[in-house]
Design a protein around this motif. Structure first.
Motif, PDB file in Angstrom:
ATOM      1  N   PRO A 123      31.355  52.207  40.271  1.00  0.00           N
ATOM      2  CA  PRO A 123      32.607  52.931  39.999  1.00  0.00           C
ATOM      3  C   PRO A 123      33.581  52.887  41.170  1.00  0.00           C
ATOM      4  O   PRO A 123      34.801  52.800  40.971  1.00  0.00           O
ATOM      5  N   THR A 124      33.046  52.924  42.413  1.00  0.00           N
ATOM      6  CA  THR A 124      33.929  52.829  43.580  1.00  0.00           C
ATOM      7  C   THR A 124      34.560  51.446  43.651  1.00  0.00           C
ATOM      8  O   THR A 124      35.762  51.308  43.911  1.00  0.00           O
ATOM      9  N   ARG A 125      33.765  50.411  43.416  1.00  0.00           N
ATOM     10  CA  ARG A 125      34.318  49.051  43.443  1.00  0.00           C
ATOM     11  C   ARG A 125      35.371  48.875  42.360  1.00  0.00           C
ATOM     12  O   ARG A 125      36.429  48.272  42.582  1.00  0.00           O
ATOM     13  N   ALA A 126      35.113  49.415  41.171  1.00  0.00           N
ATOM     14  CA  ALA A 126      36.081  49.291  40.071  1.00  0.00           C
ATOM     15  C   ALA A 126      37.382  50.006  40.406  1.00  0.00           C
ATOM     16  O   ALA A 126      38.477  49.509  40.106  1.00  0.00           O
ATOM     17  N   ALA A 127      37.273  51.194  41.026  1.00  0.00           N
ATOM     18  CA  ALA A 127      38.469  51.970  41.361  1.00  0.00           C
ATOM     19  C   ALA A 127      39.282  51.291  42.462  1.00  0.00           C
ATOM     20  O   ALA A 127      40.516  51.221  42.395  1.00  0.00           O
ATOM     21  N   ALA A 128      38.605  50.792  43.494  1.00  0.00           N
ATOM     22  CA  ALA A 128      39.313  50.119  44.578  1.00  0.00           C
ATOM     23  C   ALA A 128      39.987  48.849  44.067  1.00  0.00           C
ATOM     24  O   ALA A 128      41.127  48.534  44.445  1.00  0.00           O
ATOM     25  N   THR A 129      39.298  48.126  43.183  1.00  0.00           N
ATOM     26  CA  THR A 129      39.860  46.905  42.606  1.00  0.00           C
ATOM     27  C   THR A 129      41.141  47.194  41.841  1.00  0.00           C
ATOM     28  O   THR A 129      42.165  46.516  42.017  1.00  0.00           O
ATOM     29  N   ASP A 130      41.103  48.212  40.995  1.00  0.00           N
ATOM     30  CA  ASP A 130      42.285  48.547  40.204  1.00  0.00           C
ATOM     31  C   ASP A 130      43.431  49.013  41.089  1.00  0.00           C
ATOM     32  O   ASP A 130      44.588  48.656  40.846  1.00  0.00           O
ATOM     33  N   THR A 131      43.144  49.798  42.119  1.00  0.00           N
ATOM     34  CA  THR A 131      44.202  50.301  43.000  1.00  0.00           C
ATOM     35  C   THR A 131      44.895  49.150  43.717  1.00  0.00           C
ATOM     36  O   THR A 131      46.124  49.138  43.856  1.00  0.00           O
ATOM     37  N   LEU A 132      44.128  48.172  44.161  1.00  0.00           N
ATOM     38  CA  LEU A 132      44.730  47.008  44.810  1.00  0.00           C
ATOM     39  C   LEU A 132      45.660  46.278  43.850  1.00  0.00           C
ATOM     40  O   LEU A 132      46.755  45.857  44.227  1.00  0.00           O
ATOM     41  N   GLY A 133      45.240  46.138  42.606  1.00  0.00           N
ATOM     42  CA  GLY A 133      46.113  45.495  41.626  1.00  0.00           C
ATOM     43  C   GLY A 133      47.392  46.262  41.403  1.00  0.00           C
ATOM     44  O   GLY A 133      48.480  45.669  41.279  1.00  0.00           O
ATOM     45  N   ASN A 134      47.299  47.574  41.363  1.00  0.00           N
ATOM     46  CA  ASN A 134      48.489  48.400  41.140  1.00  0.00           C
ATOM     47  C   ASN A 134      49.481  48.278  42.281  1.00  0.00           C
ATOM     48  O   ASN A 134      50.683  48.446  42.090  1.00  0.00           O
ATOM     49  N   LEU A 135      48.994  47.952  43.474  1.00  0.00           N
ATOM     50  CA  LEU A 135      49.880  47.773  44.632  1.00  0.00           C
ATOM     51  C   LEU A 135      50.650  46.456  44.563  1.00  0.00           C
ATOM     52  O   LEU A 135      51.601  46.250  45.308  1.00  0.00           O
ATOM     53  N   GLY A 136      50.236  45.545  43.694  1.00  0.00           N
ATOM     54  CA  GLY A 136      50.974  44.296  43.527  1.00  0.00           C
ATOM     55  C   GLY A 136      50.988  43.442  44.775  1.00  0.00           C
ATOM     56  O   GLY A 136      49.968  43.285  45.454  1.00  0.00           O
ATOM     57  N   SER A 137      52.150  42.902  45.101  1.00  0.00           N
ATOM     58  CA  SER A 137      52.256  41.950  46.205  1.00  0.00           C
ATOM     59  C   SER A 137      51.881  42.552  47.550  1.00  0.00           C
ATOM     60  O   SER A 137      51.541  41.820  48.481  1.00  0.00           O
ATOM     61  N   LEU A 138      51.926  43.867  47.687  1.00  0.00           N
ATOM     62  CA  LEU A 138      51.512  44.505  48.937  1.00  0.00           C
ATOM     63  C   LEU A 138      50.046  44.233  49.234  1.00  0.00           C
ATOM     64  O   LEU A 138      49.612  44.330  50.378  1.00  0.00           O
ATOM     65  N   ALA A 139      49.265  43.922  48.205  1.00  0.00           N
ATOM     66  CA  ALA A 139      47.823  43.728  48.368  1.00  0.00           C
ATOM     67  C   ALA A 139      47.437  42.256  48.328  1.00  0.00           C
ATOM     68  O   ALA A 139      46.283  41.929  48.027  1.00  0.00           O
ATOM     69  N   GLU A 140      48.357  41.355  48.640  1.00  0.00           N
ATOM     70  CA  GLU A 140      48.058  39.931  48.536  1.00  0.00           C
ATOM     71  C   GLU A 140      46.881  39.527  49.412  1.00  0.00           C
ATOM     72  O   GLU A 140      46.115  38.614  49.055  1.00  0.00           O
ATOM     73  N   GLU A 141      46.683  40.214  50.530  1.00  0.00           N
ATOM     74  CA  GLU A 141      45.564  39.858  51.404  1.00  0.00           C
ATOM     75  C   GLU A 141      44.205  40.148  50.761  1.00  0.00           C
ATOM     76  O   GLU A 141      43.169  39.664  51.227  1.00  0.00           O
ATOM     77  N   SER A 142      44.206  40.892  49.667  1.00  0.00           N
ATOM     78  CA  SER A 142      42.946  41.225  48.994  1.00  0.00           C
ATOM     79  C   SER A 142      42.514  40.156  47.994  1.00  0.00           C
ATOM     80  O   SER A 142      41.433  40.272  47.406  1.00  0.00           O
ATOM     81  N   VAL A 143      43.320  39.119  47.801  1.00  0.00           N
ATOM     82  CA  VAL A 143      43.020  38.125  46.766  1.00  0.00           C
ATOM     83  C   VAL A 143      41.625  37.510  46.921  1.00  0.00           C
ATOM     84  O   VAL A 143      40.878  37.424  45.933  1.00  0.00           O
TER      85      VAL A 143
END
Length: 484
Positions: free
Chosen positions: A345-365
Motif C-alpha cells: 500500500p505504501t508503494r502504491a501510494a507513493a507511485t500515484d503521488t509521483l504521477g500526480n506531480l507530473g513533470s516535477l517527478a521526472e527523476e522518478s521515471v
C-alpha cells in the motif's frame, strides 16, 4: 484550433474549480436539438437504450460537442488535445420518477484516485428545455472534493443542491468527481440527459483561458481556498517549481495539522492537508510517516464499494498524498525512496503521488518503470498511470509500457495502453502489440489501443486499424427493420 473568443475567462475557471460545474449553450440556427430529441425517442422505442452506441446511432449529437462554445470550454479545462471517451449514456427521467440518490460516477470500470488536479470532466446535454419540475440533474456545488456527503438520501441530505435546468442545447460540464443525481420528475414530460465523458491527454503547459491573467483571486464563499489555489496554479501554468510556501496566519502547529489529517470532519482533513503542504520541504518527513500509516490503515477501506466509488476505490487515495503534492518537487526524493518500501500500500501510494506531480517527478521515471514489474497489481496499475502523466522521456517509457499492456490484470493493461495513448509515439514492435490489444476482452483497452495507432499514423498502424474496422464496424443505420 479553437477560437480564443470561446475560451473560458478566469472568473469562469475559478467558478468551475470552486463549484465544480459550468453551463454552456450550444445554440444552432436550426432546430438541431429537436431533431436529436425525435431520434432519441425513435431509437429508444424501437431498440432500447443504445448505451455506448448512442453516438454512432445518432451521429447528429457529435455536432453539439463540436460547437465552438463547448469546444472552447473543454479546451480551457482539459487542454487542446482532450479526448472524448467512448463511454456515454442516454438518461431518461420518466414522469413520476422519484429520481436517484446522491452518487459519484466511477472512472469507467477503472479505480483512479480522485485527484484534486482534475483530468476528467463529464458533459450533461439536454436535447429539450428542462425546467425544475421535469427532474433535471442535480449537483452539490463545492462537494466534488469530498468522498462523503451528509446523506446520500436526498430527503435526508443537508447539502445545498443545484438543479441544472436549461433550454434545449444546454451542456453542463461538471468535474468528474461531482456528487450528482437525477431529481424527481413531477411533470408529465420525459426528461432526457445525454452523458458524455472527456479526459485530458497532456498536463497543462500554458494558460488556455480568455486572456493571459493567471493571478489567483479567492472566492469569498470558498471553504477550501488553499485547495482551489493549488488547482488554479496547476491548471494555469506549466507545473513548474514548488508551491509558493506561504504559511497562513494562525493555521496551527505542524503537530496540530498532522492531527487534522485524521479528523472526523472531512473539511478539516482537506484544509489540514493543504496547510501542511504550504509549509514546504520541512514537513516532508512527517508527511511520509503519515503516508505510510495512512496507506496501511486505509488500504482495504479505500478498496470498498461506496456511493463515491461504485466499483471500489484506489488504495492510494490519502490526505497525506494531497499534502505531498502541494509541497511539490521537494517531496520527490522521499517518494522515490518509498517505492522500495516492504508494504505494497505504501508503494502504491507513493507511485500515484509521483504521477500526480507530473513533470516535477521526472527523476522518478526509472523507479516507476521498475514499479511496472511489482508483485502488487496496484503498484503496477498506478505506475502505468503515473508514467503516462509524466510522459517523459518517452523513449524510456514506451517499451516497458508495451510489455505490461498484456498484463493479466485488466486495470494494469487499461492504464498501460492509456499511457501509451498520452505519449503517442512509435517504437519498434509497438504496432503488432497494439493490434493484439484491439481484441482485448475489455472494450476500453481496445479503444485506447486504437487511439495510439491513430496517433502513430504509419502505414502499418493504419493497416491495423483498417483490418480491425472491417471486422468490428457497427453500422449505425442497420436495425431490425432495416437489416440490409
Amino acid at each position: 484550433m479553437v477560437d480564443k473568443a470561446y475560451l473560458l475567462n478566469p472568473e469562469e475557471i475559478r467558478d468551475f474549480i470552486v463549484n465544480g460545474y459550468i453551463q454552456i449553450q450550444a445554440d444552432f440556427p436550426t432546430d438541431l436539438h429537436g431533431h436529436i430529441y425525435q431520434q432519441i425517442e425513435e431509437v429508444l422505442a424501437k431498440e432500447g437504450n443504445p448505451g455506448n452506441n448512442l453516438l454512432p446511432r445518432i451521429p447528429d449529437i457529435q455536432r453539439v460537442f463540436e460547437h465552438p462554445k463547448v469546444c472552447g470550454a473543454l479546451t480551457s479545462l482539459l487542454g487542446p488535445d482532450y479526448l472524448m471517451h467512448p463511454h456515454r449514456y442516454c438518461h431518461l427521467n420518466s414522469p413520476g420518477s422519484d429520481g436517484q440518490t446522491w452518487h459519484k460516477d466511477d472512472y469507467i470500470f477503472d479505480q483512479k484516485v480522485r485527484h484534486h488536479r482534475f483530468r476528467w470532466v463529464m458533459a450533461f446535454y439536454y436535447p429539450q428545455d428542462v425546467t425544475e419540475d421535469m427532474g433535471p440533474t442535480g449537483v452539490l456545488p463545492g462537494k466534488q472534493y469530498y468522498n462523503t456527503v451528509s446523506d446520500t438520501n436526498p430527503t435526508q441530505s443537508t447539502g445545498q443542491a443545484k438543479a441544472l435546468c436549461g433550454k434545449a442545447g444546454t451542456v453542463t460540464i461538471v468535474n468528474f468527481d461531482s456528487w450528482h443525481r437525477a431529481t424527481a420528475n413531477r411533470s408529465d414530460k420525459k426528461r432526457y440527459m445525454l452523458k458524455f465523458q472527456f479526459t485530458r491527454m497532456q498536463e497543462p503547459s500554458q494558460s488556455l483561458w480568455g486572456n493571459g491573467h493567471t493571478h489567483w483571486q479567492p472566492a469569498d464563499d470558498d471553504r477550501h481556498q488553499a485547495l482551489s489555489r493549488h488547482v488554479w496554479k496547476w491548471l494555469s501554468q506549466s507545473n513548474g517549481g514548488d508551491s509558493m510556501h506561504i504559511v497562513p496566519d494562525e493555521d496551527g502547529s505542524v503537530s496540530q495539522l498532522m492531527a487534522g489529517l485524521r479528523d472526523t470532519d472531512e473539511s478539516v482533513r482537506l484544509n489540514s492537508a493543504y496547510a501542511l503542504g504550504m509549509r514546504g520541504e520541512s514537513v516532508v518527513p512527517a508527511l511520509m510517516g503519515a503516508l505510510q500509516k495512512e496507506a496501511e490503515a486505509l488500504a482495504e477501506t479505500n478498496l470498498a464499494k461506496t456511493a463515491a466509488n461504485p466499483q471500489g476505490g484506489n488504495p492510494a487515495e490519502l490526505y497525506s498524498s494531497q499534502a505531498l503534492t502541494e509541497v511539490g518537487q521537494s517531496s520527490v526524493p522521499a517518494l522515490i525512496s518509498a517505492l522500495d518500501d516492504t508494504s505494497w500500500p505504501t508503494r502504491a501510494a507513493a507511485t500515484d503521488t509521483l504521477g500526480n506531480l507530473g513533470s516535477l517527478a521526472e527523476e522518478s521515471v526509472p523507479a516507476l518503470i521498475r514499479g511496472l514489474r511489482d508483485e502488487s497489481s496496484w503498484v503496477r496499475r498506478n505506475a502505468a498511470e503515473a508514467l503516462g502523466t509524466i510522459a517523459a522521456p518517452a523513449e524510456d517509457i514506451v517499451p516497458p509500457l508495451m510489455e505490461v499492456s498484456s498484463d493479466s490484470e485488466m486495470l494494469v493493461r487499461l492504464n498501460a495502453v492509456m499511457a501509451l495513448a498520452k505519449i503517442g509515439q512509435s517504437t519498434d514492435g509497438i504496432v503488432p502489440i497494439l493490434a493484439g490489444r484491439l481484441s482485448d476482452e475489455d472494450r476500453y483497452v481496445r479503444f485506447y489501443a486504437a487511439a495510439v495507432l491513430r496517433q502513430i499514423g504509419t502505414q502499418e498502424a493504419q493497416n491495423a486499424l483498417w483490418d480491425d474496422l472491417l471486422t468490428s464496424r457497427w453500422c449505425p443505420i442497420t436495425t431490425a427493420e432495416n437489416p440490409y
